[in-house]
Enzyme design. Structure first.
Site, PDB file in Angstrom:
ATOM      1  N   ARG A  15     -55.196 -29.910 101.919  1.00  0.00           N
ATOM      2  CA  ARG A  15     -55.939 -31.011 101.277  1.00  0.00           C
ATOM      3  C   ARG A  15     -55.735 -32.324 102.064  1.00  0.00           C
ATOM      4  O   ARG A  15     -56.632 -32.803 102.722  1.00  0.00           O
ATOM      5  CB  ARG A  15     -55.484 -31.131  99.809  1.00  0.00           C
ATOM      6  CG  ARG A  15     -56.413 -31.965  98.940  1.00  0.00           C
ATOM      7  CD  ARG A  15     -56.260 -33.450  99.127  1.00  0.00           C
ATOM      8  NE  ARG A  15     -54.902 -33.942  98.887  1.00  0.00           N
ATOM      9  CZ  ARG A  15     -54.534 -35.187  99.137  1.00  0.00           C
ATOM     10  NH1 ARG A  15     -55.389 -36.073  99.626  1.00  0.00           N
ATOM     11  NH2 ARG A  15     -53.279 -35.574  98.951  1.00  0.00           N
ATOM     12  N   ASP A  16     -54.548 -32.876 102.021  1.00  0.00           N
ATOM     13  CA  ASP A  16     -54.338 -34.185 102.652  1.00  0.00           C
ATOM     14  C   ASP A  16     -54.504 -34.084 104.169  1.00  0.00           C
ATOM     15  O   ASP A  16     -55.005 -35.001 104.815  1.00  0.00           O
ATOM     16  CB  ASP A  16     -52.939 -34.712 102.314  1.00  0.00           C
ATOM     17  CG  ASP A  16     -52.836 -36.227 102.395  1.00  0.00           C
ATOM     18  OD1 ASP A  16     -53.869 -36.867 102.651  1.00  0.00           O
ATOM     19  OD2 ASP A  16     -51.736 -36.762 102.198  1.00  0.00           O
ATOM     20  N   HIS A 207     -43.781 -38.515  98.967  1.00  0.00           N
ATOM     21  CA  HIS A 207     -44.934 -38.133  99.807  1.00  0.00           C
ATOM     22  C   HIS A 207     -44.970 -39.145 100.956  1.00  0.00           C
ATOM     23  O   HIS A 207     -45.393 -40.283 100.774  1.00  0.00           O
ATOM     24  CB  HIS A 207     -46.210 -38.203  98.944  1.00  0.00           C
ATOM     25  CG  HIS A 207     -47.481 -37.931  99.680  1.00  0.00           C
ATOM     26  ND1 HIS A 207     -48.239 -36.800  99.450  1.00  0.00           N
ATOM     27  CD2 HIS A 207     -48.156 -38.630 100.611  1.00  0.00           C
ATOM     28  CE1 HIS A 207     -49.322 -36.818 100.218  1.00  0.00           C
ATOM     29  NE2 HIS A 207     -49.290 -37.930 100.933  1.00  0.00           N
ATOM     30  N   HIS A 209     -45.814 -40.405 104.922  1.00  0.00           N
ATOM     31  CA  HIS A 209     -46.581 -40.312 106.175  1.00  0.00           C
ATOM     32  C   HIS A 209     -45.688 -40.852 107.291  1.00  0.00           C
ATOM     33  O   HIS A 209     -44.776 -41.637 107.044  1.00  0.00           O
ATOM     34  CB  HIS A 209     -47.889 -41.093 106.055  1.00  0.00           C
ATOM     35  CG  HIS A 209     -48.899 -40.423 105.159  1.00  0.00           C
ATOM     36  ND1 HIS A 209     -50.120 -39.991 105.605  1.00  0.00           N
ATOM     37  CD2 HIS A 209     -48.851 -40.096 103.846  1.00  0.00           C
ATOM     38  CE1 HIS A 209     -50.785 -39.423 104.597  1.00  0.00           C
ATOM     39  NE2 HIS A 209     -50.043 -39.487 103.521  1.00  0.00           N
ATOM     40  N   CYS A 240     -53.945 -41.122 110.083  1.00  0.00           N
ATOM     41  CA  CYS A 240     -53.894 -42.289 109.202  1.00  0.00           C
ATOM     42  C   CYS A 240     -55.124 -43.126 109.521  1.00  0.00           C
ATOM     43  O   CYS A 240     -55.191 -43.722 110.600  1.00  0.00           O
ATOM     44  CB  CYS A 240     -52.617 -43.094 109.414  1.00  0.00           C
ATOM     45  SG  CYS A 240     -52.578 -44.556 108.367  1.00  0.00           S
ATOM     46  N   ASN A 249     -49.319 -37.009 107.873  1.00  0.00           N
ATOM     47  CA  ASN A 249     -48.237 -36.678 106.943  1.00  0.00           C
ATOM     48  C   ASN A 249     -47.045 -36.171 107.746  1.00  0.00           C
ATOM     49  O   ASN A 249     -47.211 -35.602 108.820  1.00  0.00           O
ATOM     50  CB  ASN A 249     -48.667 -35.537 106.016  1.00  0.00           C
ATOM     51  CG  ASN A 249     -49.763 -35.936 105.066  1.00  0.00           C
ATOM     52  OD1 ASN A 249     -50.902 -36.132 105.472  1.00  0.00           O
ATOM     53  ND2 ASN A 249     -49.426 -36.076 103.813  1.00  0.00           N
TER      54      ASN A 249
HETATM   55  C1  LIG Z   1     -63.645 -41.260  92.042  1.00  0.00           C
HETATM   56  C2  LIG Z   1     -65.037 -41.271  92.642  1.00  0.00           C
HETATM   57  C3  LIG Z   1     -65.806 -40.027  92.208  1.00  0.00           C
HETATM   58  C4  LIG Z   1     -65.739 -42.505  92.140  1.00  0.00           C
HETATM   59  O1  LIG Z   1     -66.921 -42.706  92.908  1.00  0.00           O
HETATM   60  P1  LIG Z   1     -68.186 -43.380  92.284  1.00  0.00           P
HETATM   61  O2  LIG Z   1     -69.221 -43.454  93.379  1.00  0.00           O
HETATM   62  O3  LIG Z   1     -67.810 -44.637  91.588  1.00  0.00           O
HETATM   63  O4  LIG Z   1     -68.546 -42.277  91.180  1.00  0.00           O
HETATM   64  P2  LIG Z   1     -69.834 -41.934  90.385  1.00  0.00           P
HETATM   65  O5  LIG Z   1     -69.368 -41.398  89.080  1.00  0.00           O
HETATM   66  O6  LIG Z   1     -70.808 -43.079  90.408  1.00  0.00           O
HETATM   67  O7  LIG Z   1     -70.456 -40.706  91.208  1.00  0.00           O
HETATM   68  C5  LIG Z   1     -71.084 -40.844  92.460  1.00  0.00           C
HETATM   69  C6  LIG Z   1     -71.650 -39.487  92.861  1.00  0.00           C
HETATM   70  O8  LIG Z   1     -70.581 -38.572  93.088  1.00  0.00           O
HETATM   71  C7  LIG Z   1     -70.677 -37.479  92.162  1.00  0.00           C
HETATM   72  N1  LIG Z   1     -69.333 -37.161  91.712  1.00  0.00           N
HETATM   73  C8  LIG Z   1     -68.490 -37.973  91.040  1.00  0.00           C
HETATM   74  N2  LIG Z   1     -67.337 -37.355  90.830  1.00  0.00           N
HETATM   75  C9  LIG Z   1     -67.443 -36.134  91.369  1.00  0.00           C
HETATM   76  C10 LIG Z   1     -66.548 -35.036  91.457  1.00  0.00           C
HETATM   77  N3  LIG Z   1     -65.320 -35.086  90.953  1.00  0.00           N
HETATM   78  N4  LIG Z   1     -66.977 -33.927  92.073  1.00  0.00           N
HETATM   79  C11 LIG Z   1     -68.216 -33.862  92.617  1.00  0.00           C
HETATM   80  N5  LIG Z   1     -69.109 -34.881  92.568  1.00  0.00           N
HETATM   81  C12 LIG Z   1     -68.716 -36.003  91.944  1.00  0.00           C
HETATM   82  C13 LIG Z   1     -71.544 -37.980  91.028  1.00  0.00           C
HETATM   83  O9  LIG Z   1     -72.140 -36.902  90.370  1.00  0.00           O
HETATM   84  C14 LIG Z   1     -72.523 -38.853  91.754  1.00  0.00           C
HETATM   85  O10 LIG Z   1     -73.466 -38.032  92.406  1.00  0.00           O
HETATM   86  P3  LIG Z   1     -75.045 -38.447  92.419  1.00  0.00           P
HETATM   87  O11 LIG Z   1     -75.421 -38.573  90.994  1.00  0.00           O
HETATM   88  O12 LIG Z   1     -75.054 -39.760  93.167  1.00  0.00           O
HETATM   89  O13 LIG Z   1     -75.666 -37.303  93.152  1.00  0.00           O
HETATM   90  C15 LIG Z   1     -64.965 -41.334  94.194  1.00  0.00           C
HETATM   91  O14 LIG Z   1     -64.455 -42.575  94.556  1.00  0.00           O
HETATM   92  C16 LIG Z   1     -64.143 -40.251  94.804  1.00  0.00           C
HETATM   93  O15 LIG Z   1     -64.482 -39.080  94.700  1.00  0.00           O
HETATM   94  N6  LIG Z   1     -63.049 -40.636  95.470  1.00  0.00           N
HETATM   95  C17 LIG Z   1     -62.134 -39.672  96.058  1.00  0.00           C
HETATM   96  C18 LIG Z   1     -61.495 -40.291  97.247  1.00  0.00           C
HETATM   97  C19 LIG Z   1     -60.503 -39.311  97.832  1.00  0.00           C
HETATM   98  O16 LIG Z   1     -60.561 -38.116  97.634  1.00  0.00           O
HETATM   99  N7  LIG Z   1     -59.564 -39.883  98.607  1.00  0.00           N
HETATM  100  C20 LIG Z   1     -58.553 -39.086  99.245  1.00  0.00           C
HETATM  101  C21 LIG Z   1     -57.564 -38.539  98.284  1.00  0.00           C
HETATM  102  S1  LIG Z   1     -56.320 -39.707  97.783  1.00  0.00           S
HETATM  103  C22 LIG Z   1     -55.154 -39.590  99.006  1.00  0.00           C
HETATM  104  O17 LIG Z   1     -55.376 -38.967 100.007  1.00  0.00           O
HETATM  105  C23 LIG Z   1     -53.822 -40.212  98.765  1.00  0.00           C
HETATM  106  C24 LIG Z   1     -52.747 -39.197  98.455  1.00  0.00           C
HETATM  107  C25 LIG Z   1     -52.999 -38.480  97.132  1.00  0.00           C
HETATM  108  O18 LIG Z   1     -52.675 -38.208  99.470  1.00  0.00           O
HETATM  109  C26 LIG Z   1     -51.393 -39.875  98.374  1.00  0.00           C
HETATM  110  C27 LIG Z   1     -51.186 -40.874  99.495  1.00  0.00           C
HETATM  111  O19 LIG Z   1     -50.801 -40.521 100.598  1.00  0.00           O
HETATM  112  O20 LIG Z   1     -51.469 -42.041  99.210  1.00  0.00           O
END
Ligand SMILES: CC(C)(COP(=O)([O-])OP(=O)([O-])OC[C@H]1O[C@@H](n2cnc3c(N)ncnc32)[C@H](O)[C@@H]1OP(=O)([O-])[O-])[C@@H](O)C(=O)NCCC(=O)NCCSC(=O)C[C@@](C)(O)CC(=O)[O-]
Length: 307
Positions: A15-16, A207, A209, A240, A249
């Site tokens: 995933r990450d 966690h 990096h 990153c 990571n």
């Molecule tokens: C949270 C949202 C959805 C808000 O995003 P948004 O644009 O505000 O959401 P929305 O509700 O307006 O939806 C936009 C579109 O996405 C669809 N949608 C909405 N949700 C989903 C879903 N779950 N699955 C599939 N589709 C989805 C939704 O249906 C819509 O589609 P449209 O109607 O335009 O065709 C967005 O910002 C997002 O998905 N962000 C994820 C970002 C991400 O994955 N970042 C990396 C992970 S975090 C990380 O790596 C850190 C970590 C954990 O490792 C720890 C560290 O090191 O810090």
């Protein structure tokens, strides 16, 4: 305080590690990666995300990844779910643990999940409740717990505040994440000590990096204060985005080498992880980011040549 006899290492490479790959990684490669890692003995693998494909296209095949893997008894498969849509997809796909992921920095919360910290908690509440009703484990993750690419320094109090909010949602485990790898050992001790005043240390995880080369030192500092759960990514997968060319990571092989060297059991076969690190690096056409992995494989091939 001595070191614990065993710790849990959660593999987050699928995933990450893969989420930032610029080229689409074939679903079969993702499946094979998860299967190789489960065969190496991981008790917990972060297999994929159920996030918006508009935000993270690389994770759009979460359902297919979950459908394709060979479930190993004793391995827990986790996935990120930012909202109910993601939760429902994760539940249908059969994940064992969902991860709700927030931040200790307002700016990062906005950029990563498009809402404030308070809004994110409101959004996570029904997700956590539904997961608990479905009998799934819930993990909370706090990004930028040791620094933020937009805000800079992040006060320990901000981290503790999010720990408390995630605790209220009933999280089984909470990750303290150094998203950009800027933290140093004393800071790590201070954050974990403070977080453990509001949430049990044995359910906090580190966690890290490796952007500034501090990840192993930070793991050692975390062990000093009683942390027993760590995340790592095979071959150090995952760049990153905020520091071009920087390592991602902390590499799982390096973490296992450290832990096993301290006499701490992980239940994971380091040689198998090193082979997997080499394999996935070749699949992605990138250099293997694990020093321990490279050294072990070089020693093995030198041994084979001399046999
Ligand atoms: C949270 C949202 C959805 C808000 O995003 P948004 O644009 O505000 O959401 P929305 O509700 O307006 O939806 C936009 C579109 O996405 C669809 N949608 C909405 N949700 C989903 C879903 N779950 N699955 C599939 N589709 C989805 C939704 O249906 C819509 O589609 P449209 O109607 O335009 O065709 C967005 O910002 C997002 O998905 N962000 C994820 C970002 C991400 O994955 N970042 C990396 C992970 S975090 C990380 O790596 C850190 C970590 C954990 O490792 C720890 C560290 O090191 O810090």
């Amino acid at each position: 305080m001595g070191y614990p006899s065993a710790v849990k290492v959660i593999e987050v490479g699928p995933r990450d590690g893969l989420q930032n790959e610029a080229q689409p990684v074939p679903t079969e490669v993702k499946i094979a990666l998860v299967d190789r890692l489960s065969a190496a003995g991981f008790a917990n693998i972060e297999a994929t995300s159920f996030v918006s494909p508009k935000w993270v296209p690389q994770m759009a095949d979460g359902t297919d990844v979950m459908a394709g893997i060979a479930r190993r008894p004793g391995t827990l498969y986790s996935a990120l779910t930012p909202n109910m849509k993601g939760f429902e997809a994760a539940l249908a796909a059969g994940v064992d643990e969902i991860v709700i992921f927030g931040a200790a920095s307002e700016a990062f919360s906005q950029r990563n999940i498009n809402c404030s910290i308070a809004e994110s908690i409101d959004r996570f509440a029904p997700v956590a409740e539904a997961a608990q009703q479905a009998g799934l484990r819930v993990r909370g993750s706090i990004s930028c717990a040791l620094g933020c690419p937009y805000q800079g320094a992040v006060p320990v109090a901000s981290v503790v505040d999010v720990v408390q909010r995630l605790q209220t949602l009933g999280c089984d485990e909470i990750d303290i994440a150094d998203t950009i790898g800027v933290g140093t050992a004393e800071q790590v001790r201070a954050v974990f000590d403070a977080a453990a005043r509001v949430f049990p240390m044995e359910r906090l995880s580190g966690h890290f990096h490796d952007t500034y080369g501090q990840a192993l030192a930070n793991i050692l500092a975390s062990l000093d204060v009683g942390v027993t759960i760590f995340h790592a990514s095979v071959a150090g997968l995952g760049g990153c985005p905020y520091a071009k060319g920087a390592p991602g990571n902390v590499a799982t092989e390096d973490v296992l080498y450290l832990l096993h060297g301290l006499g701490i059991a992980t239940g994971i076969d380091l040689d198998a992880v090193a082979r997997t690190g080499d394999w996935i690096s070749q699949q992605l056409g990138r250099a293997n980011g694990s020093r321990a992995g490279r050294a072990l494989l070089a020693r093995q091939s030198a041994g084979a040549a001399n046999a």
